[in-house]
Design a protein around this motif. Structure first.
Motif, PDB file in Angstrom:
ATOM      1  N   MET A  50       0.846  -1.191   0.000  1.00 38.66           N
ATOM      2  CA  MET A  50       0.000   0.000   0.000  1.00 38.66           C
ATOM      3  C   MET A  50       0.885   1.247   0.000  1.00 38.66           C
ATOM      4  O   MET A  50       2.016   1.223   0.483  1.00 38.66           O
ATOM      5  CB  MET A  50      -0.892   0.037   1.239  1.00 38.66           C
ATOM      6  CG  MET A  50      -2.064  -0.909   1.207  1.00 38.66           C
ATOM      7  SD  MET A  50      -3.270  -0.425   2.470  1.00 38.66           S
ATOM      8  CE  MET A  50      -4.203  -1.936   2.636  1.00 38.66           C
TER       9      MET A  50
ATOM     10  N   TRP B 145       1.626  -3.183   5.001  1.00 40.91           N
ATOM     11  CA  TRP B 145       0.335  -3.472   4.377  1.00 40.91           C
ATOM     12  C   TRP B 145       0.475  -3.703   2.875  1.00 40.91           C
ATOM     13  O   TRP B 145       1.243  -3.023   2.207  1.00 40.91           O
ATOM     14  CB  TRP B 145      -0.626  -2.300   4.602  1.00 40.91           C
ATOM     15  CG  TRP B 145      -1.013  -2.105   6.025  1.00 40.91           C
ATOM     16  CD1 TRP B 145      -0.285  -1.463   6.989  1.00 40.91           C
ATOM     17  CD2 TRP B 145      -2.214  -2.539   6.654  1.00 40.91           C
ATOM     18  NE1 TRP B 145      -0.964  -1.474   8.182  1.00 40.91           N
ATOM     19  CE2 TRP B 145      -2.156  -2.125   8.009  1.00 40.91           C
ATOM     20  CE3 TRP B 145      -3.345  -3.227   6.200  1.00 40.91           C
ATOM     21  CZ2 TRP B 145      -3.180  -2.381   8.909  1.00 40.91           C
ATOM     22  CZ3 TRP B 145      -4.367  -3.484   7.109  1.00 40.91           C
ATOM     23  CH2 TRP B 145      -4.287  -3.071   8.448  1.00 40.91           C
TER      24      TRP B 145
ATOM     25  N   CYS C  87      -1.789  -4.140  -0.897  1.00 42.06           N
ATOM     26  CA  CYS C  87      -2.989  -3.508  -1.452  1.00 42.06           C
ATOM     27  C   CYS C  87      -4.065  -4.511  -1.853  1.00 42.06           C
ATOM     28  O   CYS C  87      -3.824  -5.390  -2.684  1.00 42.06           O
ATOM     29  CB  CYS C  87      -2.607  -2.655  -2.659  1.00 42.06           C
ATOM     30  SG  CYS C  87      -4.047  -1.847  -3.401  1.00 42.06           S
TER      31      CYS C  87
ATOM     32  N   PHE D 229      -8.416  -1.518   5.231  1.00 39.24           N
ATOM     33  CA  PHE D 229      -7.317  -0.563   5.032  1.00 39.24           C
ATOM     34  C   PHE D 229      -6.902  -0.072   6.419  1.00 39.24           C
ATOM     35  O   PHE D 229      -7.729  -0.034   7.331  1.00 39.24           O
ATOM     36  CB  PHE D 229      -7.789   0.621   4.181  1.00 39.24           C
ATOM     37  CG  PHE D 229      -7.978   0.290   2.731  1.00 39.24           C
ATOM     38  CD1 PHE D 229      -6.980   0.561   1.798  1.00 39.24           C
ATOM     39  CD2 PHE D 229      -9.153  -0.299   2.280  1.00 39.24           C
ATOM     40  CE1 PHE D 229      -7.141   0.259   0.457  1.00 39.24           C
ATOM     41  CE2 PHE D 229      -9.336  -0.605   0.943  1.00 39.24           C
ATOM     42  CZ  PHE D 229      -8.319  -0.325   0.029  1.00 39.24           C
TER      43      PHE D 229
ATOM     44  N   TYR E 200      -5.019   5.570   2.778  1.00 38.05           N
ATOM     45  CA  TYR E 200      -4.524   4.521   1.887  1.00 38.05           C
ATOM     46  C   TYR E 200      -5.658   4.063   0.980  1.00 38.05           C
ATOM     47  O   TYR E 200      -6.811   4.142   1.356  1.00 38.05           O
ATOM     48  CB  TYR E 200      -4.031   3.311   2.693  1.00 38.05           C
ATOM     49  CG  TYR E 200      -2.770   3.561   3.488  1.00 38.05           C
ATOM     50  CD1 TYR E 200      -1.529   3.240   2.961  1.00 38.05           C
ATOM     51  CD2 TYR E 200      -2.832   4.102   4.762  1.00 38.05           C
ATOM     52  CE1 TYR E 200      -0.355   3.452   3.687  1.00 38.05           C
ATOM     53  CE2 TYR E 200      -1.664   4.327   5.498  1.00 38.05           C
ATOM     54  CZ  TYR E 200      -0.429   3.990   4.953  1.00 38.05           C
ATOM     55  OH  TYR E 200       0.724   4.206   5.678  1.00 38.05           O
ATOM     56  N   CYS E 201      -5.426   3.544  -0.217  1.00 33.13           N
ATOM     57  CA  CYS E 201      -4.150   3.270  -0.836  1.00 33.13           C
ATOM     58  C   CYS E 201      -4.065   4.067  -2.139  1.00 33.13           C
ATOM     59  O   CYS E 201      -5.064   4.216  -2.855  1.00 33.13           O
ATOM     60  CB  CYS E 201      -4.001   1.780  -1.113  1.00 33.13           C
ATOM     61  SG  CYS E 201      -2.511   1.311  -2.030  1.00 33.13           S
TER      62      CYS E 201
ATOM     63  N   CYS F  10      -1.477   3.466  -4.566  1.00 41.07           N
ATOM     64  CA  CYS F  10      -0.466   2.798  -5.383  1.00 41.07           C
ATOM     65  C   CYS F  10      -0.815   2.910  -6.872  1.00 41.07           C
ATOM     66  O   CYS F  10      -1.882   3.421  -7.238  1.00 41.07           O
ATOM     67  CB  CYS F  10      -0.323   1.334  -4.973  1.00 41.07           C
ATOM     68  SG  CYS F  10      -1.739   0.310  -5.451  1.00 41.07           S
TER      69      CYS F  10
ATOM     70  N   CYS G 245      -4.144   1.199  -7.835  1.00 45.25           N
ATOM     71  CA  CYS G 245      -5.299   2.010  -7.432  1.00 45.25           C
ATOM     72  C   CYS G 245      -5.475   3.207  -8.374  1.00 45.25           C
ATOM     73  O   CYS G 245      -6.600   3.555  -8.754  1.00 45.25           O
ATOM     74  CB  CYS G 245      -5.129   2.496  -5.998  1.00 45.25           C
ATOM     75  SG  CYS G 245      -5.292   1.185  -4.760  1.00 45.25           S
TER      76      CYS G 245
ATOM     77  N   ARG H  16     -13.273   1.735  -2.228  1.00 42.37           N
ATOM     78  CA  ARG H  16     -12.426   0.931  -1.344  1.00 42.37           C
ATOM     79  C   ARG H  16     -13.253  -0.019  -0.475  1.00 42.37           C
ATOM     80  O   ARG H  16     -12.828  -1.133  -0.189  1.00 42.37           O
ATOM     81  CB  ARG H  16     -11.535   1.849  -0.504  1.00 42.37           C
ATOM     82  CG  ARG H  16     -10.448   2.525  -1.352  1.00 42.37           C
ATOM     83  CD  ARG H  16      -9.645   3.538  -0.572  1.00 42.37           C
ATOM     84  NE  ARG H  16     -10.432   4.725  -0.253  1.00 42.37           N
ATOM     85  CZ  ARG H  16     -10.015   5.709   0.533  1.00 42.37           C
ATOM     86  NH1 ARG H  16      -8.814   5.651   1.093  1.00 42.37           N
ATOM     87  NH2 ARG H  16     -10.771   6.763   0.771  1.00 42.37           N
TER      88      ARG H  16
END
Length: 203
Positions: free
Chosen positions: A41, A52, A54, A87, A92-93, A95, A98, A124
């Motif tokens: 994440m 974490w 994702c 999450f 977050y997230c 990345c 995402c 999410r």
């Protein structure tokens, strides 16, 4: 190991009439996240998590379900318990997976969306819920008797809007067989308050 701890644990539990539910830390993995930063994440400031992974990443989902499926196939467990099925918080997230997903589905809202953007929260929430549904379907195909549960934050509003655990919906739609609220407190009045809110939320 020269022996199988989980196999022994299941056999011993069943001798005493106890159920054994295999416990999985799903999206918090302090070994995997540092090893696979491309799966990790990323927070709204671009900081890559070392704890974490994702839930929107297809490879992460496939890997986690493979572990759960392996246990369900090889062991006579009574249930699968999903912990850290969330999450860490709503920052977050962010990345690349995402980002790509958001830009293809919501070109009308520029990337990155604000952590409090309602549609971003819903996206999410759906990601977490869909993972549980996929896991449930997989388990039903392996052994319909296996019960599925999830650890959830004790304050429903916090769980739904900050952790993306829409467990009132899970309860209403039968997405899980039961929930285990994390009512960790030594203050009796706080415990009572949390429990009242949970019972109201899940009816």
């Amino acid at each position: 190991y020269r022996w199988d701890p989980l196999k022994v644990a299941v056999e011993e539990a069943h001798k005493f009439g106890l159920e054994l539910h295999a416990w999985f830390c799903v999206f918090r993995d302090i070994k995997l996240a540092p090893e696979r930063p491309d799966w990790a994440m990323v927070d709204v400031n671009g900081v890559v998590s070392s704890e974490w992974v994702c839930p929107m990443n297809g490879e992460v989902r496939k890997y986690m379900k493979s572990l759960i499926g392996e246990v369900a196939l090889k062991y006579d467990v009574d249930g699968i318990h999903l912990d850290y099925i969330r999450f860490p918080n709503r920052t977050y997230c962010y990345c690349n997976v995402c980002r790509e997903n958001w830009m293809s589905e919501h070109p009308e809202i520029p990337w990155p969306p604000d952590p409090t953007e309602p549609e971003w929260i819903k996206v999410r929430q759906r990601i977490i819920t869909s993972f549980i549904k996929e896991t449930r379907m997989m388990l039903k195909g392996i052994n319909p008797k296996i019960r599925l549960s999830a650890a959830v934050y004790p304050i429903p509003e916090d769980a739904v809007n900050n952790r993306m655990q829409n467990y009132p919906e899970w309860a209403e739609r039968g997405v899980v067989d039961f929930i285990t609220p994390m009512t960790y407190t030594n203050v009796p009045c706080q415990f009572g308050d949390w429990l009242e809110k949970i019972l109201k939320a899940v009816k």
